[in-house]
Design an enzyme around this catalytic site. Structure first.
Site, PDB file in Angstrom:
ATOM      1  CE  LYS A  66      -4.013   1.862   2.576  1.00 48.19           C
ATOM      2  NZ  LYS A  66      -4.919   1.640   3.719  1.00 48.19           N
ATOM      3  CB  SER A 104      -8.334   3.405   2.760  1.00 49.31           C
ATOM      4  OG  SER A 104      -7.463   2.810   3.710  1.00 49.31           O
ATOM      5  CB  SER A 149      -8.463   0.406   5.541  1.00 44.31           C
ATOM      6  OG  SER A 149      -9.231   1.571   5.449  1.00 44.31           O
TER       7      SER A 149
HETATM    8  N1  GLN Z   1     -13.315   3.375   6.157  1.00 43.79           N
HETATM    9  C1  GLN Z   1     -12.757   3.826   7.393  1.00 43.79           C
HETATM   10  C2  GLN Z   1     -12.505   5.310   7.324  1.00 43.79           C
HETATM   11  O1  GLN Z   1     -12.833   5.881   6.365  1.00 43.79           O
HETATM   12  C3  GLN Z   1     -11.542   3.065   7.734  1.00 43.79           C
HETATM   13  C4  GLN Z   1     -10.301   3.589   7.126  1.00 43.79           C
HETATM   14  C5  GLN Z   1      -9.111   2.788   7.468  1.00 43.79           C
HETATM   15  O2  GLN Z   1      -9.211   1.728   8.088  1.00 43.79           O
HETATM   16  N2  GLN Z   1      -7.962   3.312   7.103  1.00 43.79           N
HETATM   17  O3  GLN Z   1     -11.985   5.885   8.231  1.00 43.79           O
END
Ligand code: GLN
Length: 485
Positions: A73, A148, A172
């Site tokens: 990532k 994400s 994420s």
């Molecule tokens: N979807 C969640 C957010 O928008 C989790 C994001 C993540 O785990 N980085 O914060």
């Protein structure tokens, strides 16, 4: 899959170089459409592969992960490689060092083929808020891969990498794993070093692996876990036995809790049916199922969306146009030929950050401001402690906690774009594990038919702090049982 490839490498049926070339070719052929990658690392990948081949040629033994192509990532630093975290503000940022996880993987001979697309600074559930490109779900290219870590999930699901690393602050890793039909693990907070991870919310962030099987995820996880002098929140744990060696397929006598709060009337009946089937499968395997209660989990999403932005607003203060990446309104650019420091800060952040990042920085700044600190931030911290206590109480009684990973399968592009709250609801089952700090895995538990497509859906198992062993063992037993059917 990793073990098979490893055996082929050792038997001389394939070389690490051939394997790297095969995956680099898959990226060339497919990624124009899928959009999983932001950077491809052809030269570095082939170099790493040739070192593995040289070892094999000398008759030396190699690690299970050596020579196996993986993707990282883009918020994890790889020395000498651009790390954007999906943001324009880091467009020209070249990481000066390796994150601890990268150092560990390189030491094992892992081959990194590229850096993957993500929601800007890991904020989102669809990868649509990347400043760079759209990533499609390889299962159905009209749908999002989740987020994400959508690029890391899509890369593995499309066969453009064998394994990948993502980061999970509120879901994420698990949510994109659920959407793309993969296995994804969020480790216990403190199990994997965050050194070299571009921070989103430091008390919640963890790096973890994606793979097509529980064993692959266990193999990668074993190699990134452990304490690190560079991250004071890491702890030494485990007995050094690799996690893949715990996957016996035997979970007789384990007790699995099903929290009633996760199975409310609002749960999509198709998701409930898939979850019920999974529960039956765990019973077949000899596990005991118990209904439990996590009474404060109804506040988890609200707590997360106070604490996370608070930490975001603080962590992102470093992107000021001076220390890293983009700088707008340099003296040369400004009409008067001079610009104040404040103007540089403001212009850089206005141009460099996207809408979702700005929204969260503002929310967090508000929650932390003198007048509201007690009402929001402090209150949320108190409820976070209660959420953690719910888990402590539950784990006196059960070994694992089961739920769906996501309230629905992958959604279409643009479906939630106009309403951030709708997007935030995607995280309803995942944020709790981050708030409590417990390990949690998402594994394929079934599919839901929509428009003639079978869309994957993940089941989630959460375990006791530092008990990834049981989490992985149960998910693996489920996977083996499913394969038999
Ligand atoms: N979807 C969640 C957010 O928008 C989790 C994001 C993540 O785990 N980085 O914060």
């Amino acid at each position: 899959m990793i073990r098979d490839l490893h055996n082929q490498l050792v038997a001389g049926e394939v070389t690490a170089t051939k394997l790297a070339e095969q995956y680099l070719r898959a990226i060339e052929e497919k990624d124009g459409d899928i959009g999983a990658y932001l950077t491809t690392l052809r030269t570095q990948a082939l170099e790493a592969a040739s070192l593995v081949d040289a070892r094999l040629a000398r008759g030396e033994s190699i690690d299970l992960l050596a020579g196996i192509p993986g993707a990282i990532k883009d918020n994890i630093c790889v020395a000498g490689v651009r790390a954007t975290a999906g943001s324009k503000i880091l467009d020209n940022y070249i990481a000066p060092y390796d994150a601890t996880v990268i150092e560990k993987l390189k030491a094992r001979g892992a081959v990194i083929v590229g850096k993957t697309n993500m929601d800007e600074f890991a904020m989102g559930s669809s990868t649509e808020s990347s400043a760079y490109r759209k990533t499609k779900n390889p299962v159905d290219t009209e749908r999002v891969p989740g987020g994400s870590s959508g690029g890391s999930a899509a890369a593995v699901a499309a066969g453009e990498a064998v394994w990948s690393l993502g980061s999970d602050t509120g879901g994420s890793i698990r949510q994109p794993a659920s959407f793309c039909g993969l296995v994804g693990l969020k480790p216990t907070y403190g199990r994997v070093s965050r050194f070299g991870l571009i921070a989103m919310a430091s008390s919640l962030d963890q790096i973890g692996p994606f793979g097509t099987s529980v064993e692959d995820v266990a193999i990668v996880f074993s190699r990134i876990a452990g304490s690190d002098a560079h991250d004071a929140t890491t702890a030494e744990s485990g007995n050094g036995k690799p996690f893949e060696d715990y996957l016996t397929g035997d979970i007789r006598g384990l007790s699995i809790g099903v929290p009633k709060e996760y199975f409310s009337d609002t749960l999509d009946p198709r998701v409930r049916a898939a979850a019920d089937q999974a529960i039956e499968r765990f019973k077949e395997l000899g596990a005991t199922i118990k209904e439990i209660s996590l009474p404060h989990s109804i506040y988890a999403l609200a707590v997360y969306y106070i604490l996370m932005p608070s930490e975001v607003s603080s962590n992102l203060a470093r992107f000021d146009g001076i220390k890293y990446g983009l700088r707008v309104n340099d003296a040369e650019d400004s009409m008067a030929g001079t610009s104040t420091l404040l103007e540089t800060y403001l212009d850089t952040r206005r141009v460099g950050f996207g809408a979702e990042v700005k929204r969260r920085v503002m929310l967090g700044t508000y929650a932390l401001s003198a007048g509201y600190y007690d009402a929001y931030y402090k209150k949320a911290q108190k409820v976070r402690a209660l959420i953690r206590q719910d888990f402590e109480a539950a784990f006196e009684d059960v070994d694992l906690i089961f739920s769906p990973t996501t309230p629905e399968p992958a959604f279409r592009f643009g479906e939630k774009g106009d309403d951030p709250l709708k997007m935030y609801l995607s995280d309803i089952y995942t944020v709790t594990a981050n708030l409590a700090g417990v390990p949690a895995i998402s594994f394929p538990m079934g599919t839901i038919a929509e428009d003639g497509k079978e869309l994957p859906l993940g089941g989630q198992l959460m375990g006791r702090w530092f008990d990834e062993e049981t989490v992985l063992r149960a998910a693996d037993a489920f996977e083996k049982q499913t394969a038999k059917k």
